[in-house]
Design a protein around this motif. Structure first.
Motif, short mmCIF file in Angstrom:
data_model
loop_
_atom_site.label_atom_id
_atom_site.label_comp_id
_atom_site.label_asym_id
_atom_site.label_seq_id
_atom_site.Cartn_x
_atom_site.Cartn_y
_atom_site.Cartn_z
N UNK A 162 74.96 -22.52 -69.57
CA UNK A 162 75.05 -21.18 -68.98
C UNK A 162 74.88 -21.18 -67.46
N UNK A 163 73.97 -21.96 -66.86
CA UNK A 163 73.89 -21.97 -65.39
C UNK A 163 75.17 -22.45 -64.72
N UNK A 164 75.86 -23.41 -65.33
CA UNK A 164 77.12 -23.89 -64.75
C UNK A 164 78.18 -22.80 -64.83
N UNK A 165 78.25 -22.08 -65.95
CA UNK A 165 79.20 -20.98 -66.07
C UNK A 165 78.93 -19.90 -65.05
N UNK A 166 77.66 -19.59 -64.83
CA UNK A 166 77.31 -18.58 -63.83
C UNK A 166 77.70 -19.03 -62.43
N UNK A 167 77.48 -20.32 -62.11
CA UNK A 167 77.83 -20.83 -60.79
C UNK A 167 79.34 -20.83 -60.57
N UNK A 168 80.11 -21.16 -61.59
CA UNK A 168 81.57 -21.18 -61.47
C UNK A 168 82.11 -19.78 -61.24
N UNK A 169 81.65 -18.80 -62.01
CA UNK A 169 82.13 -17.43 -61.86
C UNK A 169 81.68 -16.84 -60.52
N UNK A 170 80.47 -17.12 -60.10
CA UNK A 170 79.98 -16.61 -58.81
C UNK A 170 80.80 -17.17 -57.66
N UNK A 171 81.16 -18.45 -57.73
CA UNK A 171 81.95 -19.05 -56.67
C UNK A 171 83.36 -18.45 -56.61
N UNK A 172 84.00 -18.28 -57.78
CA UNK A 172 85.37 -17.76 -57.79
C UNK A 172 85.43 -16.31 -57.34
N UNK A 173 84.50 -15.47 -57.81
CA UNK A 173 84.50 -14.07 -57.39
C UNK A 173 84.02 -13.91 -55.96
N UNK A 174 83.17 -14.82 -55.48
CA UNK A 174 82.66 -14.70 -54.13
C UNK A 174 83.61 -15.21 -53.06
N UNK A 175 84.35 -16.28 -53.35
CA UNK A 175 85.26 -16.86 -52.35
C UNK A 175 86.60 -16.13 -52.31
N UNK A 176 87.07 -15.64 -53.45
CA UNK A 176 88.38 -14.99 -53.51
C UNK A 176 88.25 -13.65 -54.21
N UNK A 177 89.28 -12.84 -54.10
CA UNK A 177 89.27 -11.49 -54.66
C UNK A 177 90.12 -11.44 -55.92
N UNK A 178 89.70 -12.20 -56.93
CA UNK A 178 90.40 -12.14 -58.20
C UNK A 178 90.11 -10.80 -58.87
N UNK A 179 91.13 -10.10 -59.36
CA UNK A 179 90.87 -8.82 -60.05
C UNK A 179 90.10 -9.01 -61.35
N UNK A 180 90.40 -10.07 -62.07
CA UNK A 180 89.70 -10.35 -63.32
C UNK A 180 89.87 -11.83 -63.65
N UNK A 181 88.97 -12.32 -64.44
CA UNK A 181 89.00 -13.72 -64.89
C UNK A 181 88.83 -13.71 -66.40
N UNK A 182 89.76 -14.33 -67.09
CA UNK A 182 89.70 -14.46 -68.56
C UNK A 182 89.24 -15.86 -68.92
N UNK A 183 88.38 -15.96 -69.92
CA UNK A 183 87.86 -17.24 -70.38
C UNK A 183 88.41 -17.55 -71.76
N UNK A 184 88.92 -18.74 -71.93
CA UNK A 184 89.44 -19.21 -73.21
C UNK A 184 88.72 -20.49 -73.60
N UNK A 185 88.21 -20.58 -74.84
CA UNK A 185 87.53 -21.82 -75.27
C UNK A 185 88.55 -22.93 -75.53
N UNK A 186 88.16 -24.12 -75.22
CA UNK A 186 89.06 -25.27 -75.31
C UNK A 186 89.50 -25.57 -76.76
N UNK A 187 88.61 -25.57 -77.77
CA UNK A 187 89.09 -25.88 -79.13
C UNK A 187 90.13 -24.91 -79.66
N UNK A 188 89.98 -23.63 -79.36
CA UNK A 188 90.91 -22.65 -79.91
C UNK A 188 92.30 -22.81 -79.31
N UNK A 189 92.39 -23.02 -78.00
CA UNK A 189 93.70 -23.16 -77.39
C UNK A 189 94.33 -24.50 -77.75
N UNK A 190 93.54 -25.50 -78.09
CA UNK A 190 94.11 -26.77 -78.58
C UNK A 190 94.82 -26.56 -79.91
#
Length: 550
Positions: A162-190
C-alpha cells in the motif's frame, strides 16, 4: 481510370492532404492499431495511455495496440546524472560488490519495506524519482505526446504494498494533470489477453511467484512464494562464483560477475529437467552421464577467457530453486515449490471453480520463458493429484480407510455382475411395436427420427461445453496486451481514481468496500451499482475504492 474518377467525386474519409504541394505538419495524430475502428480518427478524445509497472521495468503505449511502444528497464545507467561520463574514461573500473548489494540498483521497489528499521528502510522518495524519470522518458521519447492530457491506465500486481501504491499515485497526480487514473490488476488482464474470463494465473516474477485464481474477472485468494527470478539469479550467481574460483587467470585480471552478466546467462542457459517419476539420485547420475559440456566466453577486466563446465550444474540450480526435492520435510508457506503452491491454490477453491480453473492454467512473467519449466510444474502437479487427490485430509489411517472403502465398492460391483447376467434373457426381450405407429417410406418410425434428432442436439451441446476437470495450460499475450484490449473496448475499471478526489484526501479517501472485480459488467453498469460507471447521474460514483489493493 474509374478509380481516379470515383476518388475525385467522393474523396476518402481519411484523405487529409492539403491542396498545396508545400510541406506541412499534420493537424491530428493517427496511430495505426490492430483493434481500432475505421472512424477512430474522428473521435475528439485521445487514446488512453497504458503503463505497466513492474519491479524491474516500465512498459508504455497506447490503447488498442498489440504491444507496448517502449520497455524501459531500471538500471544504474538510467539514474546517471547528465554529464557523468566516468565509465567511458580510460582505466575506469566499476565499484565491485556482491550481487545482493547491487540488486537494489536494478529494481524499482522491494516487497519488504523494512518498517521500523532506519538502516534498512525503503526510500519512497527515490522510487518517485526513478519512476518520474522513466515516465518522462516514455512520453518525450517514445509516445511523443503531452503527459496528463489523456486518460492513464496503470497495470499493477495484485500484491503491491500500500505505501508503494500511494507513492506512485501521489507522484503521477502531483507531477502531471491526469484527469483520472484507472488501475487494472495484472492477473485479470493476463486472462483477458488469453481470451478467457476464468482461470488461474501463475506469475513467475522478479521478487516472488504469485498464483491467483480468477473466476468471472473476480480474483480469489492469492498464494505466493519467494521462489522467483531474483532467487534464481542469486543462486546462479553463487554457482558462477564457485566456477570462477577454480579457473586459472592472470594475476592482474579477474573474471567479471555482475548482475547483467548473470541475468544474461540465466536467460540463455537456464532450463529445467525435473520429472516427478525420477528419483533424485538416478536423476543426478543420468545428468552427469548425458550432460553436454558448455563453453562460455567469460569477460575479464581487459579481455575474455573461455570457461567450460557441464550444463547439468545449471539445471540442478533451476530445479532446486523452483522444484526442490524433499519439500515435505520443510513445509514453509512462503517457500513452497511451484507444484505444491499451485496444488494448494486449486485445493482451496470450490469444486466447480476448481474444475474450470485447472483447465486454464496460464504461466506469465519472466520465469515462464525458461524451457521445460511449465511442463515440469504440470507433471509434478499431476503426480500430486494422483497421490493425494483433491482432499486436504491425509495420513496412514486415512489411506487405509480409503483402501477398505475401495475394496468394499469393488466387492459390491462384483456381486451385481452375476445378477445382471441372470437377467439378460429378460432384458433382451424386445417389446412388440405398436401397430398404430405411423411409419415413413424408409420403414423407420417417427420415434426413431426424434431419437436421432435428440442425439444430434446432445452431441452439439457437448461439443460446445467448456473444458473442465482436466489439467491444461493456456497461452497468454501478456498483461499489457490484455489491458490494451479491455481499454480499447471502453470497459470501465472498478478502480478509477479521479484527480480532485485523490488530491483532497489521498489514498486514505478510498472506501473499505473490497470490490474484487477488475472491470464492471454490463448488468452492474446498467443497474448503477457500487462499481458501475454509467452515462447518467444514476450511474455516477459517489466514492471510489481500491478494489484488490484495499
Amino acid at each position: 481510370m474509374a478509380t481516379a474518377t470515383a476518388s475525385a467525386i467522393r474523396p476518402g474519409l481519411r484523405d487529409n492532404r492539403q491542396l498545396s504541394g508545400s510541406p506541412h505538419t499534420p493537424t491530428s495524430r493517427f496511430i495505426s492499431s490492430n483493434y481500432s475502428s475505421p472512424g477512430s480518427t474522428f473521435r475528439q478524445e485521445e487514446d488512453a495511455v497504458i503503463i505497466e509497472l513492474d519491479a524491474r521495468l516500465v512498459k508504455a503505449g497506447f490503447e488498442g495496440e498489440s504491444a507496448p511502444q517502449c520497455v524501459i528497464p531500471f538500471t544504474p545507467e538510467s539514474a546517471r546524472r547528465v554529464g557523468d561520463y566516468r565509465e567511458w574514461l580510460p582505466g575506469y573500473k566499476p565499484p565491485k560488490g556482491s550481487l545482493e548489494d547491487s540488486v537494489s540498483d536494478y529494481e524499482l521497489w522491494r516487497d519488504d519495506l523494512g518498517h521500523g528499521l532506519e538502516d534498512d528502510a525503503f526510500d519512497l522518495g527515490l522510487l518517485e524519482d526513478k519512476l518520474e524519470r522513466a515516465v518522462r522518458d516514455a512520453y518525450n521519447t517514445y509516445l511523443l505526446t503531452d503527459a496528463g492530457t489523456a486518460r492513464l491506465v496503470l497495470v499493477l500486481p495484485s500484491v503491491l504494498p500500500r505505501p508503494i501504491l500511494s507513492a506512485v499515485l501521489s507522484m503521477l497526480f502531483g507531477r502531471w494533470k491526469f484527469p483520472s487514473i484507472s488501475l487494472l490488476p495484472r492477473p485479470t488482464v493476463c486472462l483477458a489477453a488469453a481470451g478467457m474470463r476464468s482461470g488461474i494465473v501463475v506469475d513467475i516474477g522478479w521478487h516472488e511467484t504469485t498464483i491467483t485464481p480468477v473466476y468471472e474477472y473476480r480474483e480469489m485468494k492469492t498464494s505466493r512464494s519467494i521462489r522467483g527470478m531474483k532467487t534464481l539469479t542469486l543462486h546462479v550467481g553463487r554457482m558462477l562464483e564457485s566456477i570462477a574460483e577454480k579457473q586459472a587467470v592472470a594475476h592482474d585480471e579477474a573474471l567479471q560477475i555482475d548482475l547483467p552478466f548473470v541475468e544474461d546467462f540465466v536467460y540463455r542457459m537456464a532450463r529445467c529437467e525435473s520429472q516427478a517419476t525420477t528419483p533424485t539420485n538416478e536423476k543426478s547420475a543420468s545428468r552427469l552421464e548425458e550432460s553436454p559440456i558448455v563453453t562460455l566466453d567469460w569477460p575479464t577486466d581487459s579481455s575474455s577467457v573461455e570457461v567450460s563446465f557441464p550444463l547439468s550444474t545449471v539445471t540442478e540450480v533451476v530445479d532446486e530453486c523452483f522444484l526442490p526435492s524433499g519439500s515435505e520435510l520443510q513445509p514453509d508457506d512462503e517457500e513452497l515449490p511451484l507444484p505444491e503452491l499451485l496444488y494448494n491454490a486449486l485445493l482451496h477453491l470450490p469444486p466447480d471453480v476448481r474444475a474450470i480453473c485447472m483447465a486454464r492454467i496460464t504461466f506469465v512473467g519472466a520465469g515462464s520463458t525458461i524451457p521445460n519449466l511449465r511442463q515440469a510444474v504440470v507433471t509434478n502437479l499431476e503426480a500430486i493429484v494422483a497421490r493425494h487427490g483433491w482432499t486436504p485430509v491425509r495420513g496412514t489411517h486415512v489411506a487405509k480407510g480409503r483402501q477398505n472403502l475401495t475394496l468394499t465398492v469393488q466387492n459390491r460391483s462384483r456381486r451385481r455382475i452375476p445378477e445382471a447376467d441372470d437377467n439378460n434373457g429378460v432384458a433382451s426381450i424386445s417389446h412388440p411395436q405398436n401397430d398404430t405407429a405411423p411409419t415413413t417410406a424408409e420403414g423407420s418410425t417417427f420415434e426413431d427420427k426424434l431419437q436421432k434428432q435428440l442425439t444430434k442436439d446432445s452431441s452439439q451441446q457437448s461439443a460446445q461445453q467448456t473444458v473442465q476437470g482436466q489439467i491444461r495450460c493456456v497461452e497468454s499475450l501478456g498483461a499489457w496486451a490484455g489491458a490494451s484490449l479491455l481499454t480499447s473496448l471502453k470497459v470501465k475499471a472498478v478502480v478509477e481514481i479521479e484527480r480532485s478526489r485523490f488530491l483532497e484526501s489521498g489514498i486514505a479517501g478510498a472506501t473499505r468496500d473490497r470490490e474484487t472485480d477488475a472491470v464492471t459488467t454490463g448488468q452492474r453498469a446498467s443497474s448503477g451499482g457500487a462499481g458501475a460507471v454509467g452515462g447518467g447521474k444514476a450511474g455516477e460514483r459517489t466514492s471510489w475504492t481500491l478494489g484488490v489493493w484495499a
